[in-house]
Design an enzyme around this catalytic site. Sequence first.
Site, PDB file in Angstrom:
ATOM      1  CG  HIS A   2      -4.165  20.334   5.153  1.00 47.46           C
ATOM      2  ND1 HIS A   2      -5.504  20.763   5.654  1.00 47.46           N
ATOM      3  CD2 HIS A   2      -3.714  21.461   4.480  1.00 47.46           C
ATOM      4  CE1 HIS A   2      -5.614  21.819   5.256  1.00 47.46           C
ATOM      5  NE2 HIS A   2      -4.577  22.479   4.480  1.00 47.46           N
ATOM      6  CG  HIS A  27      12.263  -1.798   3.150  1.00 43.59           C
ATOM      7  ND1 HIS A  27      12.059  -3.149   3.639  1.00 43.59           N
ATOM      8  CD2 HIS A  27      11.825  -2.105   1.716  1.00 43.59           C
ATOM      9  CE1 HIS A  27      11.634  -3.921   2.818  1.00 43.59           C
ATOM     10  NE2 HIS A  27      11.426  -3.284   1.603  1.00 43.59           N
ATOM     11  CG  ASN A  64      -6.796  -0.360   2.587  1.00 48.70           C
ATOM     12  OD1 ASN A  64      -6.190   0.256   1.535  1.00 48.70           O
ATOM     13  ND2 ASN A  64      -6.164  -1.438   3.294  1.00 48.70           N
ATOM     14  CB  CYS A  93      -0.829   0.107   1.313  1.00 49.65           C
ATOM     15  SG  CYS A  93      -2.106  -1.381   1.251  1.00 49.65           S
ATOM     16  CG  HIS A 100      -2.551   3.402   3.904  1.00 48.46           C
ATOM     17  ND1 HIS A 100      -3.341   3.499   2.851  1.00 48.46           N
ATOM     18  CD2 HIS A 100      -2.554   2.096   4.326  1.00 48.46           C
ATOM     19  CE1 HIS A 100      -3.820   1.885   2.612  1.00 48.46           C
ATOM     20  NE2 HIS A 100      -3.101   1.442   3.466  1.00 48.46           N
ATOM     21  CG  HIS A 112     -18.045   6.176   6.128  1.00 49.82           C
ATOM     22  ND1 HIS A 112     -18.853   6.543   5.184  1.00 49.82           N
ATOM     23  CD2 HIS A 112     -18.866   5.406   7.039  1.00 49.82           C
ATOM     24  CE1 HIS A 112     -19.969   6.392   5.480  1.00 49.82           C
ATOM     25  NE2 HIS A 112     -20.055   5.617   6.679  1.00 49.82           N
TER      26      HIS A 112
END
Length: 497
Positions: free
Chosen positions: A388, A304, A425, A225, A392, A421
């Site tokens: 802001h 990572h 995802n 993702c 994810h 919502h």
Amino acid sequence: MPQAPMPEFSSSVKLKYVKLGYQYLVNHFLSFLLIPIMAIVAVELLRMGPEEILNVWNSLQFDLVQVLCSSFFVIFISTVYFMSKPRTIYLVDYSCYKPPVTCRVPFATFMEHSRLILKDKPKSVEFQMRILERSGLGEETCLPPAIHYIPPTPTMDAARSEAQMVIFEAMDDLFKKTGLKPKDVDILIVNCSLFSPTPSLSAMVINKYKLRSNIKSFNLSGMGCSAGLISVDLARDLLQVHPNSNAIIVSTEIITPNYYQGNERAMLLPNCLFRMGAAAIHMSNRRSDRWRAKYKLSHLVRTHRGADDKSFYCVYEQEDKEGHVGINLSKDLMAIAGEALKANITTIGPLVLPASEQLLFLTSLIGRKIFNPKWKPYIPDFKLAFEHFCIHAGGRAVIDELQKNLQLSGEHVEASRMTLHRFGNTSSSSLWYELSYIESKGRMRRGDRVWQIAFGSGFKCNSAVWKCNRTIKTPKDGPWSDCIDRYPVFIPEVVKL
């Protein structure tokens, strides 16, 4: 399946990540040093006036060697400065795919299909229902047509059809928004983690839009993702070495071939959370785009944790005992995500936090390491660095834990909660739906700073910092156009099904 909570951000921060953040500053030391010196010289010259400058010039005695040496020194310093100065990277615009209403999967439909597909597995059906009740997803999320069949038909043709549908619609809208012609695209990057056909998805895009034969194309797969920000990082590096270029990024996840039809609970979780979506992004280094671009890229930091076995296996594609392929999500996922987050934001902190926050954080950190480990850790106030936040939308628990650890308000995580919502995802494209939400609410002003945070298998945590280039008008179209007036909505802890 209970998951370990995300550990507190500053409970075990390592000094090596703080050091890494300051290394970024040192790498740009020459720019930071020369800019104030040049400014001071310019102010002094303006203060003196033309006659005084001429008198000073006439009073100096030069010989040829001095003039040549001075000229060489000025040219050398100027060359070093301009060669070391990175190009400004602009985000001109972006588009998010909006699924048709025919693809919507209300809770009742999802559960009915689950009962039919898993008719001999009532406990698995009940497990999915409990997950869905607490997921934070709404009734309007979408799945591709192949998953609406009973049983689902996850064929290669169906997967290609989904890819063409989401990618081409997002790109068509992007070309329309920006006025960019396909023949003017210099760099193409497509990221899709779990669907990697031959020819590649990037080749599919090149074929559809008849892009140039010398285009620099890349197809990223298996990166989870967080691959959207990895694509941004790759585009940035390419734009640094290829002047006057346009880059297109496509971020998506193809659901069709990855819908799990087995009985393992850890592998049923993605069925409840992942939904269809895609985003197309136009990045550029052309000076002519500086006036119309929405954002400028300030920083991008990648972390990572793949060297650690637990991190590597916490999101893992595998077969179950019956041969069904799916994604296994470990119960340690939240704890592992927390470790990756700590490393990432400790590195990015020195780049973005005010000096006062850095001093307080470093004092607390060194004091805990040297004097008393029981000292209460100081959590930097990232709200002083950003207006802001785009976190994810991987799940409700992820958003809850980041809000708690970073001490954010409900409004700061509103874009993430509402994206989860409304769209579910959508993997690597979720950050762009969140950015679109903020714009659709009319909250983006010139100079505002945006922090995008993404997590991915491996395990990775990536951050991008954007600065708004101009006040953005509320868009009349886009993924939120027909529902933004209804948001934000109240999302209960449990939705009884």
